[in-house]
Design a protein around this motif. Structure first.
Motif, PDB file in Angstrom:
ATOM      1  N   GLY A   1       0.822  -1.213   0.000  1.00 25.20           N
ATOM      2  CA  GLY A   1       0.000   0.000   0.000  1.00 25.20           C
ATOM      3  C   GLY A   1       0.848   1.253   0.000  1.00 25.20           C
ATOM      4  N   SER A   2       1.911   1.265   0.809  1.00 25.85           N
ATOM      5  CA  SER A   2       2.762   2.458   0.833  1.00 25.85           C
ATOM      6  C   SER A   2       3.553   2.583  -0.465  1.00 25.85           C
ATOM      7  CB  SER A   2       3.699   2.433   2.037  1.00 25.85           C
ATOM      8  OG  SER A   2       4.555   1.316   1.974  1.00 25.85           O
ATOM      9  N   GLY A   3       3.986   1.461  -1.034  1.00 31.47           N
ATOM     10  CA  GLY A   3       4.719   1.498  -2.299  1.00 31.47           C
ATOM     11  C   GLY A   3       3.861   2.003  -3.449  1.00 31.47           C
ATOM     12  N   LEU A   4       2.544   1.811  -3.335  1.00 29.53           N
ATOM     13  CA  LEU A   4       1.610   2.306  -4.350  1.00 29.53           C
ATOM     14  C   LEU A   4       1.070   3.684  -3.976  1.00 29.53           C
ATOM     15  CD1 LEU A   4      -0.381  -1.008  -4.897  1.00 29.53           C
ATOM     16  CD2 LEU A   4       1.128   0.092  -6.566  1.00 29.53           C
ATOM     17  N   SER A   5       1.583   4.262  -2.884  1.00 26.61           N
ATOM     18  CA  SER A   5       1.119   5.567  -2.372  1.00 26.61           C
ATOM     19  C   SER A   5      -0.394   5.563  -2.171  1.00 26.61           C
ATOM     20  CB  SER A   5       1.529   6.696  -3.319  1.00 26.61           C
ATOM     21  OG  SER A   5       2.917   6.719  -3.510  1.00 26.61           O
ATOM     22  N   MET A   6      -0.923   4.463  -1.627  1.00 25.44           N
ATOM     23  CA  MET A   6      -2.367   4.340  -1.423  1.00 25.44           C
ATOM     24  C   MET A   6      -2.811   5.166  -0.223  1.00 25.44           C
ATOM     25  SD  MET A   6      -2.883   0.277  -2.166  1.00 25.44           S
ATOM     26  CE  MET A   6      -4.606   0.245  -1.742  1.00 25.44           C
ATOM     27  N   THR A   7      -3.882   5.925  -0.424  1.00 25.03           N
ATOM     28  CA  THR A   7      -4.488   6.693   0.659  1.00 25.03           C
ATOM     29  C   THR A   7      -6.002   6.637   0.519  1.00 25.03           C
ATOM     30  OG1 THR A   7      -4.417   8.749  -0.626  1.00 25.03           O
ATOM     31  CG2 THR A   7      -2.550   8.326   0.879  1.00 25.03           C
ATOM     32  N   LEU A   8      -6.675   6.847   1.622  1.00 25.98           N
ATOM     33  CA  LEU A   8      -8.130   6.896   1.621  1.00 25.98           C
ATOM     34  C   LEU A   8      -8.557   8.317   1.269  1.00 25.98           C
ATOM     35  CD1 LEU A   8     -10.782   5.399   2.297  1.00 25.98           C
ATOM     36  CD2 LEU A   8     -10.519   6.228   4.637  1.00 25.98           C
ATOM     37  N   ASN A   9      -9.421   8.453   0.279  1.00 25.05           N
ATOM     38  CA  ASN A   9      -9.951   9.764  -0.102  1.00 25.05           C
ATOM     39  C   ASN A   9     -11.056  10.094   0.894  1.00 25.05           C
ATOM     40  OD1 ASN A   9     -11.540  11.834  -1.248  1.00 25.05           O
ATOM     41  ND2 ASN A   9     -10.823  11.296  -3.298  1.00 25.05           N
ATOM     42  N   GLU A  10     -10.749  10.962   1.851  1.00 28.12           N
ATOM     43  CA  GLU A  10     -11.686  11.235   2.949  1.00 28.12           C
ATOM     44  C   GLU A  10     -12.988  11.859   2.475  1.00 28.12           C
ATOM     45  OE1 GLU A  10     -10.325  12.649   6.663  1.00 28.12           O
ATOM     46  OE2 GLU A  10      -8.348  11.716   6.417  1.00 28.12           O
ATOM     47  N   GLU A  11     -12.925  12.724   1.477  1.00 22.43           N
ATOM     48  CA  GLU A  11     -14.155  13.360   0.971  1.00 22.43           C
ATOM     49  C   GLU A  11     -15.094  12.311   0.382  1.00 22.43           C
ATOM     50  OE1 GLU A  11     -15.393  16.445  -2.566  1.00 22.43           O
ATOM     51  OE2 GLU A  11     -13.491  16.805  -1.526  1.00 22.43           O
ATOM     52  N   VAL A  12     -14.548  11.411  -0.420  1.00 24.11           N
ATOM     53  CA  VAL A  12     -15.366  10.350  -1.017  1.00 24.11           C
ATOM     54  C   VAL A  12     -15.846   9.393   0.076  1.00 24.11           C
ATOM     55  CG1 VAL A  12     -15.369   8.413  -2.646  1.00 24.11           C
ATOM     56  CG2 VAL A  12     -14.227  10.554  -3.253  1.00 24.11           C
ATOM     57  N   PHE A  13     -14.976   9.100   1.065  1.00 26.55           N
ATOM     58  CA  PHE A  13     -15.378   8.216   2.161  1.00 26.55           C
ATOM     59  C   PHE A  13     -16.559   8.811   2.920  1.00 26.55           C
ATOM     60  CE2 PHE A  13     -15.509   7.070   6.595  1.00 26.55           C
ATOM     61  CZ  PHE A  13     -15.590   5.684   6.514  1.00 26.55           C
ATOM     62  N   ASN A  14     -16.501  10.109   3.235  1.00 31.41           N
ATOM     63  CA  ASN A  14     -17.591  10.750   3.987  1.00 31.41           C
ATOM     64  C   ASN A  14     -18.915  10.651   3.229  1.00 31.41           C
ATOM     65  OD1 ASN A  14     -15.851  11.367   6.085  1.00 31.41           O
ATOM     66  ND2 ASN A  14     -15.395  13.409   5.304  1.00 31.41           N
ATOM     67  N   LYS A  15     -18.855  10.846   1.906  1.00 31.43           N
ATOM     68  CA  LYS A  15     -20.073  10.712   1.088  1.00 31.43           C
ATOM     69  C   LYS A  15     -20.546   9.261   1.101  1.00 31.43           C
ATOM     70  CE  LYS A  15     -19.122  14.583  -1.964  1.00 31.43           C
ATOM     71  NZ  LYS A  15     -18.656  15.018  -3.273  1.00 31.43           N
ATOM     72  N   TRP A  16     -19.594   8.323   0.991  1.00 27.99           N
ATOM     73  CA  TRP A  16     -19.938   6.895   1.021  1.00 27.99           C
ATOM     74  C   TRP A  16     -20.635   6.567   2.344  1.00 27.99           C
ATOM     75  CZ3 TRP A  16     -18.839   3.091   4.482  1.00 27.99           C
ATOM     76  CH2 TRP A  16     -19.189   1.788   4.110  1.00 27.99           C
ATOM     77  N   PHE A  17     -20.075   7.042   3.460  1.00 24.02           N
ATOM     78  CA  PHE A  17     -20.632   6.748   4.781  1.00 24.02           C
ATOM     79  C   PHE A  17     -22.053   7.291   4.909  1.00 24.02           C
ATOM     80  CE2 PHE A  17     -21.276   7.132   9.341  1.00 24.02           C
ATOM     81  CZ  PHE A  17     -20.789   5.919   9.796  1.00 24.02           C
ATOM     82  N   GLU A  18     -22.259   8.535   4.472  1.00 20.65           N
ATOM     83  CA  GLU A  18     -23.595   9.138   4.525  1.00 20.65           C
ATOM     84  C   GLU A  18     -24.602   8.302   3.747  1.00 20.65           C
ATOM     85  OE1 GLU A  18     -23.411  13.219   3.196  1.00 20.65           O
ATOM     86  OE2 GLU A  18     -21.898  13.726   4.708  1.00 20.65           O
ATOM     87  N   GLU A  19     -24.205   7.859   2.567  1.00 21.48           N
ATOM     88  CA  GLU A  19     -25.086   7.032   1.744  1.00 21.48           C
ATOM     89  C   GLU A  19     -25.368   5.684   2.413  1.00 21.48           C
ATOM     90  OE1 GLU A  19     -26.675   7.471  -1.378  1.00 21.48           O
ATOM     91  OE2 GLU A  19     -26.278   9.567  -0.867  1.00 21.48           O
ATOM     92  N   ALA A  20     -24.328   5.092   3.012  1.00 23.77           N
ATOM     93  CA  ALA A  20     -24.496   3.797   3.681  1.00 23.77           C
ATOM     94  C   ALA A  20     -25.430   3.933   4.889  1.00 23.77           C
ATOM     95  CB  ALA A  20     -23.137   3.240   4.112  1.00 23.77           C
ATOM     96  N   ILE A  21     -25.276   5.013   5.650  1.00 24.31           N
ATOM     97  CA  ILE A  21     -26.151   5.263   6.809  1.00 24.31           C
ATOM     98  C   ILE A  21     -27.598   5.414   6.337  1.00 24.31           C
ATOM     99  CG2 ILE A  21     -26.766   7.030   8.538  1.00 24.31           C
ATOM    100  CD1 ILE A  21     -24.500   5.237   9.465  1.00 24.31           C
ATOM    101  N   ALA A  22     -27.771   6.033   5.167  1.00 22.67           N
ATOM    102  CA  ALA A  22     -29.113   6.243   4.626  1.00 22.67           C
ATOM    103  C   ALA A  22     -29.716   4.949   4.073  1.00 22.67           C
ATOM    104  CB  ALA A  22     -29.076   7.315   3.544  1.00 22.67           C
ATOM    105  N   GLY A  23     -28.937   3.872   4.098  1.00 23.04           N
ATOM    106  CA  GLY A  23     -29.453   2.585   3.620  1.00 23.04           C
ATOM    107  C   GLY A  23     -29.252   2.352   2.140  1.00 23.04           C
ATOM    108  N   ASN A  24     -28.514   3.224   1.490  1.00 18.96           N
ATOM    109  CA  ASN A  24     -28.257   3.071   0.063  1.00 18.96           C
ATOM    110  C   ASN A  24     -27.054   2.166  -0.168  1.00 18.96           C
ATOM    111  OD1 ASN A  24     -30.366   4.876  -0.517  1.00 18.96           O
ATOM    112  ND2 ASN A  24     -29.004   6.616  -0.213  1.00 18.96           N
ATOM    113  N   GLN A  25     -26.833   1.802  -1.403  1.00 13.24           N
ATOM    114  CA  GLN A  25     -25.655   1.029  -1.809  1.00 13.24           C
ATOM    115  C   GLN A  25     -24.675   1.993  -2.461  1.00 13.24           C
ATOM    116  OE1 GLN A  25     -24.957  -2.269  -1.432  1.00 13.24           O
ATOM    117  NE2 GLN A  25     -26.803  -2.462  -0.205  1.00 13.24           N
ATOM    118  N   PRO A  26     -23.836   2.652  -1.670  1.00 17.15           N
ATOM    119  CA  PRO A  26     -22.961   3.678  -2.241  1.00 17.15           C
ATOM    120  C   PRO A  26     -21.838   3.093  -3.083  1.00 17.15           C
ATOM    121  CG  PRO A  26     -22.499   3.391   0.082  1.00 17.15           C
ATOM    122  CD  PRO A  26     -23.671   2.518  -0.234  1.00 17.15           C
ATOM    123  N   SER A  27     -21.415   3.868  -4.034  1.00 22.29           N
ATOM    124  CA  SER A  27     -20.296   3.487  -4.895  1.00 22.29           C
ATOM    125  C   SER A  27     -18.985   3.669  -4.143  1.00 22.29           C
ATOM    126  CB  SER A  27     -20.297   4.368  -6.146  1.00 22.29           C
ATOM    127  OG  SER A  27     -19.086   4.208  -6.857  1.00 22.29           O
TER     128      SER A  27
END
Length: 182
Positions: A59-85
Motif C-alpha cells: 500500500g505504501s509502495g503504491l502511495s495508497m491513501t483513503l480519499n476522505e471526501e469520497v469516504f464521507n459521502k460513502w458513509f452518509e449514503e451507507a447510513i441512509a441505507g443506500n448502496q454507495p459506490s
C-alpha cells in the motif's frame, strides 16, 4: 429528591450490516470505519503474477491513501441505507507499479560485438541477445481492479513481443572485423 435525569449524549451514527472492501464495518462510526479501512490500506500487499513471475506491491509502495471526501459521502449514503459506490475511495499511484512491471519484463536487445578475450588473447564475436517488450495495459487494468477491491492477489498474462538485436552474431561483417583485429 432524585438528581435530575440527564439525556444521553447523541452518538455518532453507526453502520448496519456493512462490508467495505471485505472488511466488516458493521456497528462502526465513520471514524472507526475510516480507521479500519486506513489500517487495511497500510497493511495492503498485492502479489501480481505476470507471465509466471510474482511481483509484490505494498500500500505504501503504491502511495495508497483513503480519499476522505469520497469516504464521507460513502458513509452518509451507507447510513441512509443506500448502496454507495466505492469509486474514487482509494487514491493510489498505479503508474509506479506499471513502471515496475515494465522494468521487470522488458528486456533490451543487445547487439553482437567484437570483444577481446583475455584467456585466448584474441578478439572474438560476443553473441547478440534478443530482447522483448510487453504491453503493460493489462497489468494496469489488473492493478486497478485489485486496488479497487483491496484484493491481495491478481494474475495477468501479458503479451510479449520479441525485439531482435540490430546486429546479430551472424552478421557477415563481424568475421572480417575479428580477422583484422587479430
Amino acid at each position: 429528591t432524585d438528581p435530575p435525569v440527564t439525556e444521553p449524549e447523541p452518538t455518532d451514527p453507526v453502520l448496519d450490516e456493512t462490508k467495505l472492501y471485505g472488511i466488516d464495518v458493521t456497528g462502526m462510526t465513520a471514524a472507526q470505519a475510516k480507521e479500519a479501512i486506513q489500517n487495511s490500506i497500510n497493511n495492503y500487499k498485492l502479489v501480481l503474477t505476470v507471465n509466471g513471475k510474482a511481483l509484490t506491491f505494498t500500500g505504501s509502495g503504491l502511495s495508497m491513501t483513503l480519499n476522505e471526501e469520497v469516504f464521507n459521502k460513502w458513509f452518509e449514503e451507507a447510513i441512509a441505507g443506500n448502496q454507495p459506490s466505492t469509486a474514487g475511495l482509494i487514491n493510489c499511484n498505479v503508474d509506479s507499479a506499471v513502471k515496475s512491471v515494465e522494468e521487470a519484463l522488458n528486456k533490451k536487445a543487445e547487439n553482437a560485438t567484437v570483444k577481446y578475450n583475455k584467456s585466448s588473447k584474441r578478439f572474438a564475436i560476443e553473441p547478440h541477445k534478443d530482447g522483448s517488450t510487453v504491453d503493460a495495459a493489462p497489468a494496469r487494468s489488473a492493478l486497478i481492479s485489485a486496488i479497487n477491491t483491496l484484493s491481495p492477489a491478481h494474475s495477468v498474462t501479458l503479451k510479449s513481443t520479441p525485439v531482435p538485436a540490430t546486429i546479430n552474431d551472424q552478421d557477415p561483417r563481424l568475421p572480417g572485423i575479428v580477422s583484422n583485429a587479430n
